[in-house]
Design a protein around this motif. Structure first.
Motif, short mmCIF file in Angstrom:
data_model
loop_
_atom_site.label_atom_id
_atom_site.label_comp_id
_atom_site.label_asym_id
_atom_site.label_seq_id
_atom_site.Cartn_x
_atom_site.Cartn_y
_atom_site.Cartn_z
N ALA A 1 -17.38 -17.94 -2.83
CA ALA A 1 -18.47 -16.99 -2.62
C ALA A 1 -19.80 -17.70 -2.74
CB ALA A 1 -18.38 -15.84 -3.63
N TYR A 2 -20.70 -17.44 -1.80
CA TYR A 2 -22.04 -18.03 -1.81
C TYR A 2 -21.96 -19.55 -1.90
CZ TYR A 2 -23.06 -13.15 -2.64
OH TYR A 2 -23.09 -11.79 -2.53
N GLY A 3 -20.98 -20.12 -1.23
CA GLY A 3 -20.83 -21.57 -1.17
C GLY A 3 -21.34 -22.08 0.16
N ARG A 4 -20.47 -22.10 1.13
CA ARG A 4 -20.87 -22.54 2.48
C ARG A 4 -22.01 -21.68 3.02
NH1 ARG A 4 -19.97 -22.13 7.94
NH2 ARG A 4 -19.44 -24.08 9.03
N GLU A 5 -21.97 -20.38 2.71
CA GLU A 5 -22.90 -19.43 3.32
C GLU A 5 -24.36 -19.67 2.93
OE1 GLU A 5 -19.28 -18.11 4.58
OE2 GLU A 5 -19.85 -18.71 2.57
N ILE A 6 -24.64 -20.20 1.73
CA ILE A 6 -26.03 -20.37 1.31
C ILE A 6 -26.48 -21.83 1.38
CG2 ILE A 6 -25.84 -18.37 -0.22
CD1 ILE A 6 -26.05 -20.41 -2.58
N SER A 7 -25.70 -22.66 2.03
CA SER A 7 -25.98 -24.10 2.01
C SER A 7 -26.77 -24.54 3.23
CB SER A 7 -24.67 -24.87 1.88
OG SER A 7 -24.00 -24.48 0.70
N HIS A 8 -27.39 -25.72 3.13
CA HIS A 8 -28.28 -26.24 4.17
C HIS A 8 -27.47 -27.07 5.18
CE1 HIS A 8 -31.43 -24.83 1.58
NE2 HIS A 8 -31.15 -25.70 0.64
N LEU A 9 -26.66 -26.39 5.96
CA LEU A 9 -25.67 -27.09 6.79
C LEU A 9 -26.29 -27.93 7.91
CD1 LEU A 9 -23.00 -24.25 7.10
CD2 LEU A 9 -23.03 -26.16 5.51
#
Length: 372
Positions: free
Chosen positions: A351-359
């Motif tokens: 949760a809130y891992g990949r989704e909030i990251s600066h990809l």
């Protein structure tokens, strides 16, 4: 726990692992509840995750056009609640075109747009006004009520009700509350529910006989103790309350995800130890955002390079491959034994891992996802 060496054989660049079987087991805990369960898509919007959850939930809570698009890719008619503090005319128009009819509203501007669009499209909308309750007791990590930007200002409340009542296309179906994020205290959450129900009773004459009481989510994870909010206890304590709508995200998906990356290098710089990963906060920003020691484990692997570096029984900063000193995973971590080419696996990364990251930063490769 998976056999990490077998599962991640030959892999060292940062990637996520989602345990879909564990996700189903967590979802089943909620499926027998008398309350209405919506999944908060912002927590983890991966399509395989969404498809896994769909049979167990009453619908999905979204906060963007992109999240609506993902849900409608799976189902043309599963219920969607559209929330968020800034919904533009284009956002709302898109939502109506995709069959969204339920809105958590926190702005008179939003109501103005919905009134115009609902007349144009001749559709009927269910409106829940977001109420920002003050003085909610909470030990939660993030405060979502009180002095925050969320909810309808008190001076706008009566005007919002009058606007809805004057419309032939909108109905005030209830209220939306969301007071805390990552709360672990069950009694505080029950007290918050009681406060929300009291507010609904005070304004019962404005509402239909069985109003929507949407208490949002906020059910937490204690990352240090690796425990989750006692959902069964909470459900038992609210069994005799009015039927609630819950928007659950972190509690469902947090424990079923992992972020793994290989140790590329180990350095000692001016008295400070660093463990450098073939990955970083651009993949998994959460430990940096909360600046905490995220739960992790080290998977020992056979050295594949001729040069080898090790650390034993010391603390070190975990860093990534970005060209900034900010690419660190929070404070120092204690390592019993770690060497180059080992794997570090961060737990509770669903949760809130990949989704909030600066990809997109530095245009490095995005993390792959393994499903088990």
């Amino acid at each position: 726990m998976p056999n990490w060496n077998e599962l991640l054989q030959g892999k060292d660049e940062g990637l996520y692992i989602y345990d879909l079987t564990a996700l189903k087991e967590r979802a089943k805990v909620l499926s027998d509840s008398r309350h209405r369960i919506f999944y908060a898509v912002k927590s983890n919007s991966d399509l395989r995750v969404l498809k896994t959850l769909m049979p167990f939930v009453d619908g999905f809570e979204v906060a963007s056009r992109g999240e609506i698009e993902k849900i409608r890719m799976m189902s043309r008619d599963i219920p969607i609640i559209f929330g968020g503090p800034v919904k533009t005319q284009e956002d709302l128009k898109y939502a109506l075109e995709k069959g969204v009819t339920s809105f958590n509203v926190e702005s008179l501007f939003e109501l103005d747009e919905l009134q115009t669009l609902s007349v144009e499209k001749d559709c009927h909308l269910s409106i829940q006004l977001r109420i920002n309750l003050a003085d909610i007791e909470s030990d939660a990590t993030l405060k979502m009520a009180g002095v925050t930007q969320f909810g309808l200002p008190e001076e706008d409340f009566i005007q919002a009700v009058e606007l809805i009542q004057s419309s032939n296309h909108m109905q005030l179906s209830g209220f939306h509350f969301h007071a805390m994020s990552n709360n672990m205290n069950v009694s505080h959450h029950v007290s918050y529910v009681e406060a929300a129900c009291d507010f609904v009773k005070q304004h019962q004459k404005l509402l239909p006989p069985e109003p929507v009481i949407n208490i949002g989510g906020g059910f937490g994870i204690d990352y240090q103790q690796e425990k989750t909010f006692d959902m069964a206890h909470f459900m038992n304590l609210t069994e005799d309350s009015s039927v609630l709508t819950l928007e659950i995200g972190r509690w469902l998906t947090g424990p079923i995800g992992y972020y793994a990356a290989g140790v590329y290098d180990i350095k000692e710089m001016h008295g400070q130890n660093f463990v450098l990963l073939n990955g970083g906060t651009y993949h998994f920003r959460f430990p940096k955002a909360w600046f905490h020691e995220h739960p992790f484990l080290v998977v020992k692997r056979q050295q594949k390079r001729s040069r080898r570096k090790t650390l034993q029984q010391v603390k070190a900063v975990i860093a990534g491959k970005l060209c900034t000193p900010n690419d660190v995973f929070g404070p120092e971590y204690y390592f019993e034994d770690i060497a180059t080419d080992d794997l570090i696996i961060f737990k509770f990364a669903g949760a809130y891992g990949r989704e909030i990251s600066h990809l997109e930063f530095l245009s490095h490769a995005k993390p792959k996802i393994l499903y088990i």
